[in-house]
Write a protein that holds these residues in place. Structure first.
Motif, PDB file in Angstrom:
ATOM      1  N   UNK A  95       9.856  30.692  24.341  1.00  0.00           N
ATOM      2  CA  UNK A  95       9.997  32.021  24.924  1.00  0.00           C
ATOM      3  C   UNK A  95      10.108  33.027  23.789  1.00  0.00           C
ATOM      4  N   UNK A  96       9.277  34.036  23.836  1.00  0.00           N
ATOM      5  CA  UNK A  96       9.340  35.104  22.848  1.00  0.00           C
ATOM      6  C   UNK A  96      10.195  36.220  23.439  1.00  0.00           C
ATOM      7  N   UNK A 137      16.718  29.802  17.320  1.00  0.00           N
ATOM      8  CA  UNK A 137      16.274  31.147  16.966  1.00  0.00           C
ATOM      9  C   UNK A 137      15.408  31.046  15.711  1.00  0.00           C
ATOM     10  N   UNK A 138      14.146  31.403  15.845  1.00  0.00           N
ATOM     11  CA  UNK A 138      13.210  31.306  14.723  1.00  0.00           C
ATOM     12  C   UNK A 138      13.387  32.487  13.782  1.00  0.00           C
ATOM     13  N   UNK A 139      13.484  33.689  14.329  1.00  0.00           N
ATOM     14  CA  UNK A 139      13.682  34.869  13.484  1.00  0.00           C
ATOM     15  C   UNK A 139      14.526  35.884  14.251  1.00  0.00           C
ATOM     16  N   UNK A 146      17.609  30.398  12.514  1.00  0.00           N
ATOM     17  CA  UNK A 146      18.038  29.088  12.038  1.00  0.00           C
ATOM     18  C   UNK A 146      19.073  28.433  12.927  1.00  0.00           C
ATOM     19  N   UNK A 147      19.772  29.235  13.741  1.00  0.00           N
ATOM     20  CA  UNK A 147      20.765  28.663  14.680  1.00  0.00           C
ATOM     21  C   UNK A 147      20.038  28.023  15.859  1.00  0.00           C
TER      22      UNK A 147
END
Length: 98
Positions: free
Chosen positions: A46-47, A69-71, A97-98
């Motif tokens: 999901x974005x 969370x990617x970014x 990173x989480x």
């Protein structure tokens, strides 16, 4: 396990991976409404941009949700209520990173 189709990050948009307990896997288009229930796991991406999330809340009575969370960052609101009543809310801040 069956071989995984050649997928890249772009082609995963609007698709969900179905990983079944019988060791089969497939990708299906995301359909409106609740996710398809299978004997196994569903995985999707999901974005999320600024503002509220893509839905007004949801429940997982028979499963869990994994978030990565990617970014950027986000606040996850966890409510211990039920479908009819809001309960105590806990806010968790998540970063890349989480």
């Amino acid at each position: 396990m069956t071989s995984v189709p050649d997928m890249n990050a772009g082609s995963f948009d609007a698709k969900v991976a179905l990983l079944r307990r019988d060791d089969t896997m497939s990708f299906v288009e995301v359909a409106p409404g609740p996710p398809q229930r299978i004997d196994g796991y569903t995985i999707g991406a999901v974005h999320v941009s600024a503002g509220p999330g893509p839905h007004l809340g949801e429940m997982h009575p028979d499963g869990d949700e994994f978030l990565h969370v990617v970014s950027g960052s986000m606040e996850l609101i966890i409510d211990d209520g039920d479908a009819d009543e809001v309960g105590a809310e806990t806010v968790v801040s998540l970063r890349a990173g989480d």
